[in-house]
Motif scaffolding. Structure first.
Motif, PDB file in Angstrom:
ATOM      1  N   TRP A 305       0.885  -1.177   0.000  1.00 39.08           N
ATOM      2  CA  TRP A 305       0.000   0.000   0.000  1.00 39.08           C
ATOM      3  C   TRP A 305       0.917   1.219   0.000  1.00 39.08           C
ATOM      4  N   VAL A 317      -3.568   6.494  -3.867  1.00 39.60           N
ATOM      5  CA  VAL A 317      -2.895   5.311  -3.325  1.00 39.60           C
ATOM      6  C   VAL A 317      -2.634   4.323  -4.461  1.00 39.60           C
ATOM      7  N   ILE A 319      -1.788   0.307  -5.114  1.00 43.37           N
ATOM      8  CA  ILE A 319      -1.777  -1.015  -4.493  1.00 43.37           C
ATOM      9  C   ILE A 319      -1.133  -2.005  -5.455  1.00 43.37           C
ATOM     10  N   ALA A 337      -9.653  -4.464   1.848  1.00 42.77           N
ATOM     11  CA  ALA A 337      -8.928  -3.518   2.694  1.00 42.77           C
ATOM     12  C   ALA A 337      -9.924  -2.716   3.515  1.00 42.77           C
ATOM     13  N   PHE A 408      -2.927   4.729   6.061  1.00 37.49           N
ATOM     14  CA  PHE A 408      -2.682   3.317   5.779  1.00 37.49           C
ATOM     15  C   PHE A 408      -3.856   2.459   6.262  1.00 37.49           C
ATOM     16  N   VAL A 412      -5.944  -5.885   5.977  1.00 40.98           N
ATOM     17  CA  VAL A 412      -5.921  -6.289   4.575  1.00 40.98           C
ATOM     18  C   VAL A 412      -6.123  -7.800   4.521  1.00 40.98           C
TER      19      VAL A 412
END
Length: 459
Positions: A305, A317, A319, A337, A408, A412
């Protein structure tokens, strides 16, 4: 005159019990809870429906259906295995849409063809794709693969027909099977007892769609998943990085195992090893133990991330999901997430997306998966398997901040398995922030030391 009795001191065993109770509570706060109850999918389960549809001379014909009502946990190859124990001396004369793994001892039967299965505890598997038409049923023949309800509900159902002999032929004499087991493909699911429910209604195939028929009797069995029951080590870990901090927070060491640990060894191979050319990915009939690329974390899957950019009204962001597994391709993978800003997600690139909303009005959980024929297959490490996407969030002035690791994710999941997160105090911080332990971690530690001190002083 007799002297008054001195007051009795409090019993040392009572003080010891109190201290031990404090210690136990503190230690339990440090240990992550098992996934027997999934707070992100609180009602997720696999429901097995057993519909008795017609009577036979010595038994009945039934349709058995599996519904994967889990939002993001699917069953991948080599697929599900469903087992049960007959309540009496039942046998299976014939099946369609699936088959038992063993016939058992049918030597006492002279009929031709012989029974399909004479075991008291049959185990059933789905047919592979390409089965002959006379063996097929609707929703069969997918090799036991079941999509999750949230990702692909049309492929989250499997059915097969079974002709049962030496069974009851009336509502009062027929007996429900017991001790249902579901492997997907290994352990992890626990099935409750079968419960009789309202008979299922079916659309009459020979009519114009306006008439329904009804099952004679219907039983439901509910199976729920627990990572604790599965007995698995973690299978994924999370890396954190950001544009405002040059350091990259790698996966915790030994997140999924250690290279040189005699008590929990994990097979690994280095990218330049000559043995790599002889590695063959697992087929659809066996579940290979992960053979991973040697790393400090030893996880088959690593998720990164990365807080990529900051704009006036938005932030971005990136990923990346990377496979370290040399033995397995991940088909129909998904990623979940949890982050408070998912309620303001405006754009996602290259992935499909769905809000999970496990708490009703609070939208802080999102599920992502690949686009069919584009990136829905995550290849092995040998093929540098990785998939990536970018997410654009709108800022909420009331909550948005880059401080204290807010940007953050909280948790996950990859393919339904909880990934190992770095400790909160290791998150990338803004240059002007001080590193402090999260209160959620420091409070249990303080309680532990308090309890130990209490024991030393009073025991």
């Amino acid at each position: 005159m007799a002297a008054a009795a001195a007051p009795r001191p409090s019993s040392p065993p009572l003080r010891t019990s109190i201290a031990l109770l404090l210690l136990a509570l503190a230690l339990s706060a440090l240990v992550p809870s098992s996934d027997a109850y999934d707070s992100l999918d609180p009602v997720g389960n696999i429901t097995i429906k057993w519909d008795v549809k017609k009577w036979r001379e010595d038994g009945y014909m039934a349709t058995v259906s599996l519904y994967n009502y889990q939002q993001y946990r699917h069953i991948q190859a080599p697929g599900w295995k469903l087992g049960w124990v007959w309540a009496g001396k039942e046998i299976i004369w014939k099946m369609a849409g699936a088959q038992t793994t063993e016939q058992g001892d049918c030597s006492r039967f002279r009929e031709e063809p012989p029974p399909h299965c004479c075991r008291t505890d049959p185990e059933v598997v789905d047919f592979l794709p390409g089965a002959s038409y006379d063996k097929q049923t609707p929703n069969c023949c997918k090799g036991g693969v079941l999509s999750s309800w949230g990702q692909d509900p049309a492929n989250a159902i499997a059915t097969f027909d079974v002709n049962v002999g030496r069974a009851g032929t009336t509502n009062s004499s027929v007996q429900v099977p017991t001790n249902f087991t579901l492997k997907a493909p290994g352990p992890g699911y626990t099935c409750g007892p079968a419960k009789e429910v309202e008979p299922t209604k079916f659309i009459d195939k020979d009519g114009d769609g306006r008439r329904t028929t009804q099952a004679i009797k219907t039983w439901n069995v509910t199976c729920t998943y627990s990572q604790f029951v599965a007995g698995r080590s973690p299978t994924c870990c999370v890396v954190l990085s950001s544009f405002y901090n040059s350091s990259i927070v790698e996966c915790n060491k030994c997140s999924c195992g250690c290279q040189d640990n005699s008590t929990n060894p994990v097979s690994c191979i280095r990218p330049n090893s000559p043995y790599l050319s002889s590695v063959v990915p697992g087929d659809s009939t066996n579940t290979p133990a992960p053979l991973v690329k040697c790393s400090s974390h030893m996880c088959p899957i690593r998720v990164q991330w990365h807080v990529k950019a900051n704009y006036k009204d938005y932030w971005r962001v990136k990923i990346t999901v990377q496979s370290f597994n040399y033995l397995m391709n991940y088909s129909q993978w998904n990623l979940v997430a949890q982050h408070p800003n998912f309620n303001n997600l405006t754009t996602i690139f290259s992935f499909r997306y769905k809000d999970l909303n496990p708490y009703g009005t609070i939208n802080d959980t999102g599920m992502m998966w690949g686009i069919k024929y584009y990136n829905d297959l995550l290849m092995t490490a040998q093929h540098n398997g990785n998939v990536q996407s970018e997410l654009l969030f709108r800022k909420d002035p009331e909550t948005f901040t880059f401080q204290k690791g807010w940007a953050f994710p909280r948790r996950v999941y990859f393919n339904g398995e909880n990934c190992v997160m770095p400790p909160p105090d290791a998150y990338p911080w803004l240059p002007n922030d001080s590193h402090r332990l999260s209160a959620s971690l420091t409070i249990p530690f303080i309680t532990v030391w308090t309890a130990l001190a209490f024991l030393l002083v009073h025991v």
